[in-house]
Design an enzyme around this catalytic site. Structure first.
Site, PDB file in Angstrom:
ATOM      1  N   PRO A  90       0.788  -1.235   0.000  1.00 49.87           N
ATOM      2  CA  PRO A  90       0.000   0.000   0.000  1.00 49.87           C
ATOM      3  C   PRO A  90       0.820   1.286   0.000  1.00 49.87           C
ATOM      4  O   PRO A  90       0.261   2.368   0.070  1.00 49.87           O
ATOM      5  CB  PRO A  90      -0.792  -0.130   1.298  1.00 49.87           C
ATOM      6  CG  PRO A  90       0.158  -0.832   2.220  1.00 49.87           C
ATOM      7  CD  PRO A  90       0.879  -1.826   1.357  1.00 49.87           C
ATOM      8  N   GLY A  91       2.156   1.186  -0.028  1.00 49.67           N
ATOM      9  CA  GLY A  91       2.967   2.383  -0.171  1.00 49.67           C
ATOM     10  C   GLY A  91       3.923   2.678   0.962  1.00 49.67           C
ATOM     11  O   GLY A  91       4.547   3.743   0.971  1.00 49.67           O
ATOM     12  N   SER A  92       4.087   1.759   1.913  1.00 50.44           N
ATOM     13  CA  SER A  92       4.979   2.052   3.044  1.00 50.44           C
ATOM     14  C   SER A  92       6.446   2.080   2.623  1.00 50.44           C
ATOM     15  O   SER A  92       7.212   2.930   3.085  1.00 50.44           O
ATOM     16  CB  SER A  92       4.764   1.041   4.175  1.00 50.44           C
ATOM     17  OG  SER A  92       4.990  -0.276   3.727  1.00 50.44           O
ATOM     18  N   TRP A  93       6.858   1.151   1.751  1.00 54.50           N
ATOM     19  CA  TRP A  93       8.237   1.210   1.246  1.00 54.50           C
ATOM     20  C   TRP A  93       8.436   2.468   0.401  1.00 54.50           C
ATOM     21  O   TRP A  93       9.509   3.064   0.407  1.00 54.50           O
ATOM     22  CB  TRP A  93       8.565  -0.045   0.433  1.00 54.50           C
ATOM     23  CG  TRP A  93       9.004  -1.205   1.265  1.00 54.50           C
ATOM     24  CD1 TRP A  93       8.602  -1.507   2.535  1.00 54.50           C
ATOM     25  CD2 TRP A  93       9.941  -2.220   0.890  1.00 54.50           C
ATOM     26  NE1 TRP A  93       9.210  -2.656   2.968  1.00 54.50           N
ATOM     27  CE2 TRP A  93      10.041  -3.115   1.985  1.00 54.50           C
ATOM     28  CE3 TRP A  93      10.676  -2.470  -0.254  1.00 54.50           C
ATOM     29  CZ2 TRP A  93      10.868  -4.241   1.956  1.00 54.50           C
ATOM     30  CZ3 TRP A  93      11.503  -3.585  -0.289  1.00 54.50           C
ATOM     31  CH2 TRP A  93      11.604  -4.457   0.808  1.00 54.50           C
ATOM     32  N   ASP A 119       2.618  -1.421  -8.841  1.00 51.03           N
ATOM     33  CA  ASP A 119       1.953  -2.572  -8.241  1.00 51.03           C
ATOM     34  C   ASP A 119       0.731  -2.924  -9.081  1.00 51.03           C
ATOM     35  O   ASP A 119       0.130  -2.057  -9.724  1.00 51.03           O
ATOM     36  CB  ASP A 119       1.519  -2.277  -6.803  1.00 51.03           C
ATOM     37  CG  ASP A 119       1.247  -3.549  -6.015  1.00 51.03           C
ATOM     38  OD1 ASP A 119       2.094  -3.916  -5.176  1.00 51.03           O
ATOM     39  OD2 ASP A 119       0.204  -4.197  -6.242  1.00 51.03           O
ATOM     40  N   ASP A 136       0.861  -4.589 -14.146  1.00 52.84           N
ATOM     41  CA  ASP A 136       1.594  -5.835 -13.926  1.00 52.84           C
ATOM     42  C   ASP A 136       3.051  -5.628 -14.330  1.00 52.84           C
ATOM     43  O   ASP A 136       3.360  -5.504 -15.519  1.00 52.84           O
ATOM     44  CB  ASP A 136       0.940  -6.941 -14.756  1.00 52.84           C
ATOM     45  CG  ASP A 136       1.598  -8.297 -14.587  1.00 52.84           C
ATOM     46  OD1 ASP A 136       2.693  -8.367 -13.997  1.00 52.84           O
ATOM     47  OD2 ASP A 136       1.008  -9.293 -15.047  1.00 52.84           O
ATOM     48  N   PHE A 137       3.941  -5.575 -13.353  1.00 50.48           N
ATOM     49  CA  PHE A 137       5.347  -5.306 -13.647  1.00 50.48           C
ATOM     50  C   PHE A 137       5.927  -6.281 -14.657  1.00 50.48           C
ATOM     51  O   PHE A 137       6.808  -5.917 -15.445  1.00 50.48           O
ATOM     52  CB  PHE A 137       6.180  -5.346 -12.360  1.00 50.48           C
ATOM     53  CG  PHE A 137       7.660  -5.296 -12.610  1.00 50.48           C
ATOM     54  CD1 PHE A 137       8.271  -4.097 -12.964  1.00 50.48           C
ATOM     55  CD2 PHE A 137       8.439  -6.443 -12.540  1.00 50.48           C
ATOM     56  CE1 PHE A 137       9.631  -4.048 -13.228  1.00 50.48           C
ATOM     57  CE2 PHE A 137       9.799  -6.411 -12.802  1.00 50.48           C
ATOM     58  CZ  PHE A 137      10.393  -5.212 -13.145  1.00 50.48           C
ATOM     59  N   ASP A 161       9.325  -5.929  -3.152  1.00 48.18           N
ATOM     60  CA  ASP A 161       8.618  -6.631  -2.077  1.00 48.18           C
ATOM     61  C   ASP A 161       7.499  -7.473  -2.686  1.00 48.18           C
ATOM     62  O   ASP A 161       6.525  -7.809  -2.023  1.00 48.18           O
ATOM     63  CB  ASP A 161       8.052  -5.609  -1.081  1.00 48.18           C
ATOM     64  CG  ASP A 161       7.641  -6.239   0.240  1.00 48.18           C
ATOM     65  OD1 ASP A 161       8.195  -7.290   0.595  1.00 48.18           O
ATOM     66  OD2 ASP A 161       6.756  -5.683   0.917  1.00 48.18           O
ATOM     67  N   LYS A 201      12.530  -9.784  -2.403  1.00 48.88           N
ATOM     68  CA  LYS A 201      11.990 -10.680  -1.377  1.00 48.88           C
ATOM     69  C   LYS A 201      11.963 -12.105  -1.892  1.00 48.88           C
ATOM     70  O   LYS A 201      11.574 -12.355  -3.040  1.00 48.88           O
ATOM     71  CB  LYS A 201      10.579 -10.255  -0.976  1.00 48.88           C
ATOM     72  CG  LYS A 201       9.935 -11.223   0.028  1.00 48.88           C
ATOM     73  CD  LYS A 201       8.844 -10.582   0.836  1.00 48.88           C
ATOM     74  CE  LYS A 201       7.585 -10.343   0.042  1.00 48.88           C
ATOM     75  NZ  LYS A 201       6.524  -9.774   0.921  1.00 48.88           N
TER      76      LYS A 201
END
Length: 250
Positions: A90-93, A119, A136-137, A161, A201
């Site tokens: 949701p945007g924390s990184w 994302d 979609d990356f 992540d 990750k």
């Protein structure tokens, strides 16, 4: 198989209330009728110090502290850096990357960086970052859009992540997350500046040693890290690759 990339954090209602200018934890109420897993989640959230710290420091998710710890130890984010983040919701990184690179320009005497976050899920904007939600990356279209946004800039740090939706089939899940790591690695090799860094990750499995060896072909150092903010029962680790040597195999 359709993969959903996310920073492994779900949006849940805050379980806190403000009393006398200070925040006090609420006990979970009305648990009757809830599933056992839901009750366990609520109890774990209330007992988790990183959940409270994230709220107090205005981070969207406890996972922010994983990146903070990695950066504090390895120094992968610097003011003026250009950062690409995959699996950003949701945007924390993204928040951490913006702060550490000065992408929001709040440090007047420091160079201003740039953060590009992507994302498959849509998520709220983060001031100072360019957001690619609902993309979609792994698709060629998404990677084309990222290249266009970067223009001629090379990336100083690539963060991932990303994780696939778990199917419950261990071998399939391990293969899926490893494939995501290689997708990120390939893009990083094409877009990274000299001495750039990469964080991906992984879930602990037999494919990780080979991935580490492959990363070492292009980076001077690769470390397997489990931040303190990762839950103890989680199989997640992060591979931190530092000092990009170039895309030519050495």
């Amino acid at each position: 198989m359709r993969l959903v990339f996310t920073g492994n954090c779900v949006f849940k209602r805050l379980l806190h209330t403000e009393i006398g200018g200070k925040y006090a934890k609420q006990q979970p109420r009305n648990l009757k009728g809830r599933s056992k897993s839901s009750q366990e989640w609520l109890t774990r959230q209330l007992a988790d110090p990183y959940v409270e710290k994230a709220r107090m420091m205005n981070y969207r998710c406890r996972s922010a502290f994983k990146l903070l710890e990695i950066d504090d130890k390895y120094g992968i984010l610097r003011p003026g850096d250009t950062v690409l983040e995959c699996g950003a919701a949701p945007g924390s990184w993204t928040q951490v990357a913006v702060e550490r690179t000065n992408a929001n320009g709040k440090q007047e005497r420091a160079p201003q960086g740039a953060v590009f976050s992507i994302d498959l899920l849509h998520f709220h904007a983060v001031p100072g970052a360019t957001i690619f939600g609902g993309m979609d990356f792994t698709s060629s279209l998404a990677q084309k859009r990222l290249r266009e946004a970067l223009q001629d800039r090379k990336v100083n740090c690539v963060l991932s992540d990303m994780a696939p939706n778990a199917t419950g089939v261990r071998m399939l899940d391990q293969e899926s997350i490893t494939n995501l790591c290689y997708e990120v690695l390939r893009f990083a090799l094409a877009m990274s500046a000299p001495q750039a860094h990469l964080v991906v990750k992984v879930w602990d499995n037999g494919d990780v040693p080979k991935l580490e060896r492959d990363m070492l072909r292009f980076y001077e150092k690769v470390k397997r890290v489990k931040p303190r903010a990762s839950r103890g029962d989680s199989a997640e680790h992060f591979l931190v690759a530092r000092n990009f040597k170039g895309a030519t195999d050495s």
